[in-house]
Motif scaffolding. Structure first.
Motif, short mmCIF file in Angstrom:
data_model
loop_
_atom_site.label_atom_id
_atom_site.label_comp_id
_atom_site.label_asym_id
_atom_site.label_seq_id
_atom_site.Cartn_x
_atom_site.Cartn_y
_atom_site.Cartn_z
N ARG A 1 4.53 9.60 -12.08
CA ARG A 1 5.91 9.30 -12.47
C ARG A 1 6.30 7.89 -12.01
O ARG A 1 7.04 7.18 -12.71
N PHE A 2 5.80 7.49 -10.85
CA PHE A 2 6.09 6.14 -10.35
C PHE A 2 5.42 5.09 -11.25
O PHE A 2 6.04 4.11 -11.66
N LEU A 3 4.14 5.30 -11.55
CA LEU A 3 3.43 4.36 -12.41
C LEU A 3 4.07 4.30 -13.79
O LEU A 3 4.16 3.22 -14.40
N GLY A 4 4.52 5.43 -14.29
CA GLY A 4 5.18 5.45 -15.59
C GLY A 4 6.51 4.73 -15.59
O GLY A 4 6.90 4.12 -16.59
N ALA A 5 7.23 4.78 -14.44
CA ALA A 5 8.53 4.12 -14.37
C ALA A 5 8.41 2.61 -14.43
O ALA A 5 9.33 1.91 -14.86
N VAL A 6 7.26 2.08 -14.04
CA VAL A 6 7.08 0.62 -14.06
C VAL A 6 6.89 0.12 -15.49
O VAL A 6 7.33 -0.97 -15.84
N ARG A 7 6.22 0.91 -16.33
CA ARG A 7 5.98 0.55 -17.73
C ARG A 7 5.27 -0.81 -17.82
O ARG A 7 5.62 -1.68 -18.64
N ALA A 8 4.27 -0.99 -16.98
CA ALA A 8 3.59 -2.29 -16.91
C ALA A 8 2.70 -2.52 -18.12
O ALA A 8 2.06 -1.60 -18.63
N ARG A 9 2.66 -3.76 -18.58
CA ARG A 9 1.72 -4.14 -19.62
C ARG A 9 0.39 -4.60 -19.00
O ARG A 9 -0.66 -4.49 -19.62
N LEU A 10 0.47 -5.15 -17.79
CA LEU A 10 -0.72 -5.56 -17.04
C LEU A 10 -0.71 -4.87 -15.69
O LEU A 10 0.34 -4.81 -15.04
N ALA A 11 -1.84 -4.35 -15.29
CA ALA A 11 -1.98 -3.74 -13.97
C ALA A 11 -3.13 -4.44 -13.25
O ALA A 11 -4.25 -4.48 -13.76
N ASP B 1 0.82 -1.21 0.00
CA ASP B 1 0.00 0.00 0.00
C ASP B 1 0.86 1.26 0.00
O ASP B 1 0.45 2.30 0.55
N ILE B 2 2.03 1.20 -0.59
CA ILE B 2 2.91 2.38 -0.53
C ILE B 2 2.23 3.60 -1.15
O ILE B 2 1.51 3.48 -2.15
N GLU B 3 2.48 4.74 -0.56
CA GLU B 3 1.90 5.99 -1.03
C GLU B 3 3.00 6.93 -1.52
O GLU B 3 4.09 6.48 -1.90
N LEU B 4 2.73 8.20 -1.52
CA LEU B 4 3.59 9.16 -2.21
C LEU B 4 5.02 9.17 -1.69
O LEU B 4 5.98 9.18 -2.47
N ALA B 5 5.20 9.17 -0.35
CA ALA B 5 6.55 9.28 0.21
C ALA B 5 7.40 8.07 -0.15
O ALA B 5 8.56 8.21 -0.58
N ALA B 6 6.87 6.86 0.01
CA ALA B 6 7.64 5.66 -0.30
C ALA B 6 7.91 5.54 -1.79
O ALA B 6 8.99 5.09 -2.20
N GLN B 7 6.95 5.94 -2.62
CA GLN B 7 7.18 5.91 -4.06
C GLN B 7 8.29 6.88 -4.45
O GLN B 7 9.15 6.57 -5.28
N SER B 8 8.29 8.05 -3.82
CA SER B 8 9.35 9.03 -4.09
C SER B 8 10.72 8.51 -3.66
O SER B 8 11.73 8.73 -4.35
N ASP B 9 10.78 7.81 -2.53
CA ASP B 9 12.04 7.24 -2.06
C ASP B 9 12.61 6.25 -3.08
O ASP B 9 13.80 6.25 -3.38
N LEU B 10 11.75 5.40 -3.62
CA LEU B 10 12.22 4.42 -4.60
C LEU B 10 12.70 5.10 -5.87
O LEU B 10 13.72 4.70 -6.47
#
Length: 811
Positions: free
Chosen positions: A728-738, A694-703
């Motif tokens: 930006r986090f979702l875009g970095a994953v470049r997932a084909r399936l979500a 359930d990571i949110e904005l802060a943890a996503q920014s850290d990664l």
């Protein structure tokens, strides 16, 4: 309580004068709860307007219509004056806000109903009991964040069975500390309260409640002379006490359509009061004395069984019928039913959305309106009277309750009618013997045990019927659930009823059956089986929570990541996947919707270990995980950034959390705990799966700031698709399936529409457990593919568009 007289040779003219008034009250409460308090006022106003217009034209209308209009006017005014304010107050109860935040609280409450067992899959069967109970209560005092909350609303306590199963209605107890959670929408309940300890400063229950509990305990003790299964069934059959009912028997009764036998209803009251009336009549006792004596038996049985909705409905109907007997008037079941419905919904608007109350009312209506007519028709065609009655009653009850059951459970029992016909001859004798044993248990235990022995063969027969009926292939017919499923079942039931008399209806029914045979059955036949061969990961439909299963490449073995909000759903998901060994259970963080189902993962499986992240908040959840692991002698391990775990067909690389701040009292919304979630990259046969908890904005920014490699073919979308995700986090994953694990009609606004648009814009095909059920990811020739258990279709991963993901939850 009133049963129709099936032996009358001529049709009965039903008294419908009170029906519009009862329907108006019920509809006002139902729509008021589902849509808002103002809708209740609107429905009540329309009812008053219709009544005024009818009375204004009174001279030209029959007397029966004028009487019905007068009743409608009174009930419309009462609905507006009583229902509207109560619904308004419940909608604005100040406890709803802290419940929405999951805040901690201490409550002082008055218990309103007997505790009901909350069964976890396998838990009761392994340890002979239930782990938790549901306790309905009314708030007297509430304290959250060290501040008092002026609430007087209803709450539902989920509490440990060992300490809370003995509380009684009328007791005032202090519960806490514990955690609040939002109640389901469309109810008078303002919050759910998770209690982790025993009741504190428990007051004394009213003497009559103590006496009733003493009698129930006496029956449970007397039933101990029987084998385990019939001993658990007898208290359920007599008083609705299912605390000792074996889970296997409970499941078989449900599948066979016989579960109403262990939910006290009008049939129980009819048996008890009917036995009293027949006994007194044999001694030539007058009707008034008979009515008063039966009324005393009725009141006593109501106290013994408790204030369940179906019991109260039957009790009010029985009281009206007995009053008519005492006054020397011929009572009618339909006016009695209307009085019961209108009076009880005005007294407690929550009855309007109670499935038990609804099933009780529609079943009684079916017995009154349909069963006598069908029995006469069968008798006229040469069927013996006894057989005609035995068939008409369960058939009418099945047809009128089928839409409610289909909409609620998403399935129908095709063996229900036959099973109930076979069970009917022993229900009344066993109930009478059980009630007599209950009365004698305290003063004469030996006599009570003798009566229980006499009831034993009947109980064995009921269990045999349920077991054999539920084992029939195709006994349960899958059906669409929800409103549409209920309406579809109602349409089919209406066609069946009309087909008895009208040829066009028979034609329509035949066309419906042909459509089902030629279209629906082939579609079901050619649908891919579940589980799909070669699955690499499955997101289980566990409601509003997370549970992901990762294949290890070995038959029958899988790693489980999170376990959902409660025991049961994840266990059934693992059963469907034929998972027998779980090398590791990974709990991403310690929120209830991720650890609540941990106990059922152990059921019937070997679990190698339970892994957690560095977070230890909230404290109650950490203690629960430690206790559960210790109870099964399973080691606890801590995962940290950089750890790697491997199996033949699976590898887990732990990426986070990178920082774990300590949660404080100010963290009422759980953000800090969410950001402490374990983040891992799972390398599977279908590609890489980014597990985000359930990571949110802060943890996503850290990664992102650490330059962590996040690219993956499959993304487990963080926090059920909440709005707290960085594009930006979702875009970095470049997932084909979500994959989104989310509960249907949840009150959090999950998934967020902006998050869905971001995923779709990035080219991800989105699957959701609320609309698709279990979702499997498996390798395909062009990359990972999805199989959705609900849709039963295969979707190759590609440039998915937002419109292809199904309906979105309301923000």
């Amino acid at each position: 309580m009133t049963m129709p007289d099936l032996r009358r040779g001529t049709p009965v003219r039903h008294d419908l004068r009170l029906v519009p008034a009862a329907v108006t009250v019920w509809l006002a409460a139902l729509l008021g709860l589902l849509c808002g308090w103002w809708v209740a006022l609107l429905v009540a106003g329309l009812g008053v307007l219709a009544a005024v217009l009818a009375l204004w034209r009174g001279r030209t209308l029959p007397a029966r219509v004028r009487t019905g209009a007068a009743a409608l006017l009174v009930c419309g005014l009462l609905s507006g004056g009583l229902l509207g304010p109560r619904l308004w107050q419940a909608e604005r109860d100040p406890l709803r806000d802290p419940a929405a935040r999951g805040a901690g609280a201490t409550l002082r409450v008055e218990v309103t109903q007997r505790p009901r067992p909350l069964r976890s899959a396998g838990y009761a069967g392994r340890q002979g009991g239930v782990r938790s109970v549901l306790v309905a209560a009314v708030v007297l005092e509430a304290v959250t964040a060290q501040r008092p909350v002026a609430s007087s609303g209803r709450v539902l306590l989920i509490a440990p069975a060992a300490e809370w199963s003995r509380v009684l209605p009328g007791q005032v107890v202090t519960a806490g500390p514990g955690e609040l959670a939002p109640a389901r929408p469309g109810e008078l309940t303002v919050a759910v309260y998770y209690v982790r300890g025993p009741p504190v400063a428990a007051g004394t229950a009213p003497w009559w409640q103590g006496a009733a509990e003493s009698m129930r305990a006496g029956l449970r003790a007397a039933a101990g002379v029987l084998a385990t299964e019939p001993a658990g069934l007898l208290p359920g059959l007599v008083t609705g006490d299912t605390s000792a009912l074996a889970p296997r028997v409970e499941r078989e009764f449900l599948d066979a359509g016989m579960s109403h036998l262990v939910a006290v209803s009008g049939s129980n009251l009819a048996i008890v009061c009917g036995a009293v009336l027949l006994l007194l009549r044999a001694f030539r006792i007058g009707p008034r004395v008979r009515a008063c004596t039966a009324g005393g038996a009725l009141a006593g049985f109501l106290l013994l069984a408790g204030p369940e909705p179906s019991v109260l409905r039957a009790g009010v109907m029985g009281a009206v019928a007995l009053l008519a007997l005492a006054l020397g008037r011929n009572g009618s079941a339909l006016p009695a039913l209307a009085v019961a419905v209108g009076g009880l919904v005005l007294y407690d608007p929550a009855m309007a959305v109670s499935f038990g109350f609804t099933l009780s009312v529609v079943a009684t209506a079916g017995l009154v309106l349909l069963a006598p007519h069908w029995a006469r028709m069968m008798t006229a065609r040469g069927v013996p009277t006894g057989c005609a009655e035995a068939l008409a009653v369960p058939l009418a009850a099945f047809l009128v309750t089928a839409p409610v059951i289909a909409g609620m459970a998403g399935e129908l029992s095709l063996v229900s009618v036959l099973a109930n016909v076979l069970a009917a001859p022993v229900v009344a004798p066993v109930t009478i013997l059980g009630v007599a044993a209950t009365v004698l248990a305290g003063a004469w235990p030996g006599a009570a045990e003798a009566l229980v022995h006499l009831a034993g063969p009947g109980l064995d027969w009921l269990i045999l019927v349920a077991r054999e009926a539920s084992a029939v292939p195709g006994a349960l017919l899958p059906w669409p659930d929800g409103w549409w499923g209920g309406l579809l079942a109602a349409g089919v039931a209406a066609l069946l009823v009309l087909a008895v008399r009208y040829r066009p209806a028979r034609t329509g029914l035949a066309l419906t059956l042909v459509f089902g045979l030629l279209v629906l059955v082939p579609l079901r036949t050619i649908a891919p089986p579940w589980p799909p061969a070669g699955w690499a990961a499955v997101a289980c439909d566990v409601g509003q929570g997370d549970a992901l299963v990762l294949a290890t490449g070995e038959p029958g073995r899988a790693v489980v990541v999170d376990t959902g909000p409660r025991p049961g759903p994840v266990d059934r998901c693992l059963d469907r996947l034929d998972v027998e060994r779980v090398p590791l259970v990974v709990l991403s963080h310690l929120h209830a919707d991720h650890i609540g189902g941990l106990s059922s993962v152990f059921e019937g499986r070997v679990v190698g270990g339970v892994a957690v992240g560095p977070g230890r908040d909230p404290d109650w959840a950490w203690r629960q995980v430690v206790d559960e692991a210790a109870a099964h002698r399973t080691p606890l391990v801590e995962l940290g950034s950089g750890d790697r775990l491997a199996w033949p067909g699976l590898r887990l690389d732990v990426l986070g959390p990178r920082h774990v701040p300590r949660a404080t009292a100010a963290d009422e919304d759980g953000t800090t705990i969410n950001n402490a979630s374990v983040v891992a990259m799972a390398s599977t046969a279908a590609g890489r799966v980014l597990l985000t908890g359930d990571i949110e904005l802060a943890a996503q920014s850290d990664l992102l700031a650490a330059g962590t490699e996040l690219e993956a073919e499959i993304l487990k979308v963080p926090h059920h698709g909440s709005r707290y995700s960085l594009p930006r986090f979702l875009g970095a994953v470049r997932a084909r399936l979500a994959v989104l694990s989310v509960g249907a009609d949840n009150s959090y606004g999950h998934p967020n529409r902006r998050t869905l648009r971001t995923l779709a814009a990035g080219g991800a095909l989105v699957a959701r457990t609320d609309t698709d059920g279990d979702v499997a990811v498996l390798p395909d020739a062009t990359g990972p593919a999805l199989v959705r258990r609900g849709a039963r279709r295969r979707f190759p991963a590609g440039r998915g568009r937002f419109g292809e993901t199904g309906r979105s939850a309301v923000e």
